[in-house]
Scaffold this active site. Structure first.
Site, mmCIF file in Angstrom:
data_model
loop_
_atom_site.group_PDB
_atom_site.id
_atom_site.type_symbol
_atom_site.label_atom_id
_atom_site.label_comp_id
_atom_site.label_asym_id
_atom_site.label_seq_id
_atom_site.Cartn_x
_atom_site.Cartn_y
_atom_site.Cartn_z
ATOM 1 N N THR A 169 4.021 3.684 -1.784
ATOM 2 C CA THR A 169 4.794 3.342 -0.595
ATOM 3 C C THR A 169 5.004 4.539 0.310
ATOM 4 O O THR A 169 5.033 4.411 1.541
ATOM 5 C CB THR A 169 6.168 2.761 -1.000
ATOM 6 N N TYR B 169 4.252 -4.330 4.055
ATOM 7 C CA TYR B 169 3.505 -3.114 4.371
ATOM 8 C C TYR B 169 2.308 -2.998 3.436
ATOM 9 O O TYR B 169 2.218 -3.685 2.417
ATOM 10 C CB TYR B 169 4.391 -1.867 4.244
ATOM 11 N N THR C 65 6.683 4.171 -6.336
ATOM 12 C CA THR C 65 7.871 4.128 -7.188
ATOM 13 C C THR C 65 7.791 3.105 -8.322
ATOM 14 O O THR C 65 8.532 3.210 -9.304
ATOM 15 C CB THR C 65 9.132 3.834 -6.354
ATOM 16 N N ASP C 66 6.903 2.111 -8.218
ATOM 17 C CA ASP C 66 6.892 1.045 -9.217
ATOM 18 C C ASP C 66 6.643 1.555 -10.630
ATOM 19 O O ASP C 66 7.245 1.069 -11.592
ATOM 20 C CB ASP C 66 5.846 -0.017 -8.864
ATOM 21 N N LYS D 67 13.744 3.289 -12.763
ATOM 22 C CA LYS D 67 13.918 2.585 -11.503
ATOM 23 C C LYS D 67 14.868 1.416 -11.726
ATOM 24 O O LYS D 67 14.613 0.537 -12.544
ATOM 25 C CB LYS D 67 12.575 2.087 -10.957
ATOM 26 N N GLU E 274 20.829 -4.104 -36.959
ATOM 27 C CA GLU E 274 20.540 -5.543 -36.836
ATOM 28 C C GLU E 274 19.211 -5.924 -37.488
ATOM 29 O O GLU E 274 19.108 -6.943 -38.157
ATOM 30 C CB GLU E 274 20.558 -6.004 -35.374
#
Length: 329
Positions: free
Chosen positions: A13, A26, A92-93, A165, A286
Site C-alpha cells: 500500500t 487503490y 501491511t497485510d 496488525k 486445557e
C-alpha cells in the site's frame, strides 16, 4: 559521515495509487522505491540512501520464495561494507510475518527497519512519507543495532516478534500487545524504551542459506463444531506442520484433538496457538500436550507460529525440540 541506509522495496500500500483523489480503492505496488524516496523531503539530512526494487507486489502475495529471496538479498546488503543499515518498504497485510521471518534468519546486528502504510501514496494525508522518514531515522540511530528486525509505523517502533496488525482502516493499526513498544519516533527523533537484550535476542537464529523452499505449514482456524476434514486435506496436500488457531487458550474439539494426535504419530508437527487477539497458550493448559505430542505457541499468534514452525522444521521434527525453539524464539 552519514549512516548509509540501503532501501529494499517490495511494494504494498505504501507504494499504491488510487484511480482518482478520494477514491476508496487503490492498486498496491504502483510505484517503485526510487519514486517513494523522492517523495519524502529531508531524507538526505538523516542518512545517505541507496535503493533497489526486490519485488513489487501487494503483501498478500508474499510467499516463502519471496521471503527467501529477500532474506538472501538483505544478508548480502548487511554483509557489505557499503551499507550500515537497511530499510524495507512492505505492505501491511503480512508485515508482521515477514518482519518476524527476517528477524529470525538475518545474522547481522546492523539495524533492519520495516515500514509500510495504511493509506496509498496518492491518498489525502498519506501516512507512508512520515513512516519512511521516521524509519530512516530509526535505521540510522545507533540504538537500533542488535535488536533484530524493527517495524516503524505511526510514530511507533515495534520489535518484529511482538508486533501484530490489529486494524484495517486507521493508521494506528499495529500493536505490540502485552510486550509493549520498543520505542517511539517523531519527526525523526528516536526515543527507546528499553535496551537491546544482552544476549542479542534471537535474530539470526536460523540459517536459510541454500534453502530453495520451506517446509509446508498450514493454519487451521478452530470454531464451534470443528470437524477433521480440513486436517485431512492439509495432511494429504503435503503439510509437514499444522498450526491450529484454537478457541480460547488454544483449545479445539475432541475429534480434532484425536485426529491431530494421529497426525503427530504420522510425523506431522502440530502447534496450538489461539484465534484470540491477545492470548497466551501455555503447555498442558486445557490440552494434554505431553500426551498428544503437541507444541504450545505461548504468546505467538497463528501467523507467526507458522513462520517459526516452518523454520524449526528445517532443523528437527522432534516435538520436544520444537517446543524448546518456541520457548526460545
Amino acid at each position: 559521515m552519514k549512516t548509509r541506509v540501503h532501501v529494499l522495496g517490495t511494494g504494498g500500500t505504501i507504494a499504491g495509487a488510487q484511480p482518482e483523489p478520494g477514491h476508496y480503492g487503490y492498486t498496491a505496488a504502483a510505484y517503485g522505491v526510487d519514486w517513494l524516496l523522492r517523495a519524502v523531503p529531508g531524507l538526505d539530512h538523516l542518512a545517505s540512501l541507496s535503493g533497489e526494487q526486490v519485488v513489487n507486489i501487494g503483501s498478500q502475495d508474499m510467499d516463502d520464495a519471496v521471503w527467501l529471496a529477500l532474506a538472501r538479498r538483505l544478508t548480502e546488503v548487511l554483509g557489505s561494507t557499503d551499507s550500515d543499515a537497511a530499510l524495507i518498504t512492505h505492505g501491511t497485510d503480512t508485515l508482521e510475518e515477514t518482519s518476524y521471518f527476517l528477524s529470525l534468519v538475518t545474522p547481522s546486528a546492523k539495524p533492519v527497519v520495516m515500514v509500510g502504510s495504511m493509506r496509498p501514496a496518492t491518498a489525502i494525508s498519506a501516512d507512508g512519507p512520515a513512516n519512511i522518514y521516521n524509519g530512516v531515522a530509526v535505521a540510522a540511530d545507533p540504538g537500533a543495532a542488535g535488536r533484530g528486525t524493527l517495524v516503524c509505523l505511526n510514530d511507533e517502533i515495534h520489535c518484529a516478534r511482538h508486533v501484530v496488525k490489529t486494524g484495517t482502516m486507521n493508521p494506528s493499526a499495529f500493536s505490540s500487545m502485552a510486550r509493549g513498544l520498543a520505542g517511539v519516533v517523531s519527526a525523526g527523533r528516536v526515543e527507546w524504551f528499553e535496551a537491546p537484550r544482552a544476549n542479542g535476542g534471537t535474530f539470526g537464529r536460523f540459517s536459510v542459506a541454500g534453502l530453495e523452499a520451506l517446509p509446508r505449514v498450514d493454519i487451521l482456524h478452530a470454531n464451534a463444531g470443528m470437524n477433521t476434514d480440513l486436517i485431512d486435506a492439509a495432511i494429504s496436500s503435503g503439510a509437514k506442520g499444522i498450526v491450529v488457531a484454537g478457541v480460547g487458550a488454544g483449545n479445539m474439539s475432541a475429534r480434532a484433538i484425536e485426529r491431530l494426535a494421529r497426525a503427530v504419530a504420522e510425523g506431522v508437527a502440530v502447534v496450538r496457538s489461539s484465534r484470540v487477539v491477545s492470548a497466551m497458550v501455555l503447555r498442558n493448559s486445557e490440552v494434554d500436550d505431553d500426551r498428544f505430542g503437541f507444541v504450545a505457541a505461548g504468546d505467538l499468534n497463528a501467523a507467526k507460529s507458522r513462520v517459526l514452525l516452518a523454520l524449526a522444521l528445517t532443523e528437527t521434527q522432534d516435538p520436544r525440540r520444537i517446543q524448546e525453539i518456541f520457548q526460545q524464539c
